[in-house]
Design a protein around this motif. Structure first.
Motif, mmCIF file in Angstrom:
data_model
loop_
_atom_site.group_PDB
_atom_site.id
_atom_site.type_symbol
_atom_site.label_atom_id
_atom_site.label_comp_id
_atom_site.label_asym_id
_atom_site.label_seq_id
_atom_site.Cartn_x
_atom_site.Cartn_y
_atom_site.Cartn_z
ATOM 1 N N GLN A 1 0.823 -1.219 0.000
ATOM 2 C CA GLN A 1 0.000 0.000 0.000
ATOM 3 C C GLN A 1 0.851 1.260 0.000
ATOM 4 N N SER B 1 0.275 3.252 -6.776
ATOM 5 C CA SER B 1 -0.623 2.208 -7.262
ATOM 6 C C SER B 1 -0.321 1.790 -8.704
ATOM 7 N N THR C 1 -6.963 -7.185 -2.479
ATOM 8 C CA THR C 1 -7.039 -6.149 -3.514
ATOM 9 C C THR C 1 -7.337 -6.689 -4.914
ATOM 10 N N GLN C 2 -6.814 -7.880 -5.236
ATOM 11 C CA GLN C 2 -6.998 -8.414 -6.593
ATOM 12 C C GLN C 2 -7.357 -9.893 -6.548
#
Lengths: 238, 301
Positions: free
Chosen positions: A126, A130, A173-174
């Motif tokens: 993080q 990004s 996140t993914q």
């Protein structure tokens, strides 16, 4: 003289291994930025107790340690390098990412490859811009898959923990990336020659059990790998 | 004379032959002995040759990379009786390496030669032979190992007791460990006496064997206590012993020992291997013990 300087002096003046360990522990627990150069010096003293304490201290201090650690990696003290990579891996600062990527694959010393492989999974993603994150995670994944074939068991073990951490990051996140990460874990769970590594890969997979498709599994303990009993270096009489 | 022009690192050569595409010469291991590269063929040819340096290195290499091919084993067994390679003190370097290598090759045809090697005049040959016999899981070696152990004992007024020697005349530590590995329960009364041996390492070996033979935690705890000793070399020895016997209660103490993480990881791997033996397929569940050990291992990477 303030108290951190006193703690630094105690490290510099320690005249026995036990005193050095204690002094480094005390300095490390100060958590002070001023302690960084002395803690970094302690990584090169060839004293495992002092180095462990110094690494803990540097991780605690965090990002203020990163720049001097990266500088230290330029020199040729392999013992200190291993500890420095370990500290960078523990801090997880993205500035250490390229160092870890290279060390996991290419370092001569297995202890350095081991620390780097673990650290590749635990980078603080993080904190990374990004637009860079996705590419970096893909690089980390490709490197860890490669490191899963390292000849040394402990490096492969570390790579499995790196993949696990990467899977944990991706599941938040993914989630669509998850199967790409669990596939090599399944491969290790089934096929690594070391039962310890197969067990560790299972532990990683169990966490994502509900999110992935489980194929039929081979019996975990069936491989007849020979147990490597630690050698005590025969040939010395005490 | 240099080793043949061969760029493959030996570990990679043997372990990665199914993954040639991903071959990584630069991620080689920290190979002892200078990492001179051999192939199986050249190692065998060197061992058959007359250059004592090459023979010595080939014997080590064949063991290190577990080349358990019939020709290699036959040559190593032959090397146990070598008379050509001698040290000025009368030692037999080639025999030492051959004896060590045979322990790693998992071929019981080596047992008679190794048993014979226990009579060798060279202490280190006897040590290597005892260690290797302990690894080959052939109980037929027990009686001769037992007899060698009790040369360190004398029958006194109150029964058997240790002979006080300024330097041990036999590799008692290796003999004790072999008896423990081979399940020599009849030797327990004699092994127990070595818990009081003046050499601390020998005490550890006795504790290790006693734990293997009795499963009494008293002996595991003796080794745990040794992890807190003041001598780094002895702490390393105790780590290796605890890993070898898989004494689970030592897990936390191992993780906290002041020693290199690599040695602690090997010891914990030993514990883990004992924990995961009980795993039930096809969907393995991991015991709490196994998970605990793995978490400790993770913290040491």
């Amino acid at each position: 003289m303030n108290s951190v300087q006193q703690l630094i002096s105690a490290v510099e003046e320690a005249d026995s291994s036990a005193k050095l360990v204690e002094a480094v522990q005390n300095l490390a627990s100060s958590g002070s930025e001023d302690a960084v150069p002395t803690l970094i010096a302690a990584l090169g003293y060839n004293n495992p107790g002092a180095a462990v304490a110094a690494v803990d201290g540097l991780i605690e201090i965090g990002e203020k340690s990163v720049k001097p650690l990266l500088q230290l990696l330029d020199n040729y003290n392999y013992g200190a390098r291993a500890w420095a990579v370990r500290a960078l891996a523990g801090i997880g600062d993205p500035r250490g990412f390229n160092t870890l990527l290279d060390a996991a694959k290419n370092d001569f010393a297995l202890s350095v490859r081991r620390a780097a492989a673990r650290g590749l999974g635990t980078i603080h993603w993080q904190q990374m811009p990004s637009e860079q994150r996705s590419t970096s995670q893909q690089q980390a994944l490709e490197t860890l898959i490669q490191v899963c074939r390292d000849p040394e068991w402990v490096v492969r073990y570390a790579a499995v923990t790196g993949l696990e951490a990467l899977a944990n990051a991706a599941s938040e996140t993914q989630p669509d990336k998850l199967p790409q990460i669990t596939a090599p874990l399944l491969e290790m769970a089934n096929n690594d020659e070391e039962v310890a590594i197969r067990a560790r890969a299972w532990m990683a997979i169990h966490q994502h059990h509900s999110q992935i498709e489980m194929p039929n599994m081979k019996k975990l303990a069936e491989s007849d790998d020979e147990k490597e009993v630690p050698s005590r270096g025969s040939g010395r009489r005490s | 004379m240099k080793a043949p022009n061969q760029i493959l690192m030996p570990t990679t050569l043997l372990k990665m032959n199914s993954n040639k595409d991903n071959f990584q010469p630069s991620s080689s291991s920290e190979t002892p002995g200078g990492g001179e590269s051999l192939t199986i063929e050249t190692a065998i040819a060197n061992l058959e040759g007359t250059d004592s340096g090459l023979r010595f290195y080939a014997a080590w290499w064949l063991g290190r990379f577990k080349v358990n091919e019939p020709r290699a084993i036959a040559l190593l067994i032959e090397a146990l009786a070598d008379e050509l390679d001698r040290t000025p003190e009368g030692g037999y370097p080639l025999r030492r390496n051959a004896a060590r290598a045979l322990g790693k090759l998992n071929d019981k045809s080596a047992v008679p030669g190794l048993v014979k090697s226990l009579e060798c005049s060279d202490y280190y040959v006897r040590e290597a032979a005892a260690e290797s016999l302990g690894m080959l899981s052939d109980a037929s070696a027990i009686p001769v190992l037992h007899n060698l152990l009790i040369t360190g004992l004398i029958t006194g007024l109150t029964g058997e007791e240790l002979i006080i020697e300024s330097t041990p005349s036999q590799p008692y530590d290796a003999i004790l460990e072999a008896l423990g590995n081979l399940g020599a329960t009849n030797s327990v009364p004699q092994i127990e006496l070595f818990l009081k041996h003046p050499v601390e390492r020998v005490q550890y070996s006795a504790a290790r064997a006693m734990y293997q033979l009795t499963k009494n935690s008293l002996y595991g705890e003796r080794l745990v206590k040794a992890l807190a000793g003041s001598n780094l070399q002895l702490r390393r020895t105790a780590l290796a012993d605890l890993g070898a016997i898989g004494y689970f209660e030592a897990a936390d103490a191992i993780a906290q020992t002041l020693a290199e993480n690599s040695l602690k990881l090997i010891a914990l791997k030993g514990l883990l291997e004992y924990q995961v033996r009980e795993l039930t397929p096809p969907t393995p569940t991991l015991s709490d013990g196994a998970i605990k050990v793995m978490k400790l291992m993770d913290s040491l990477l």
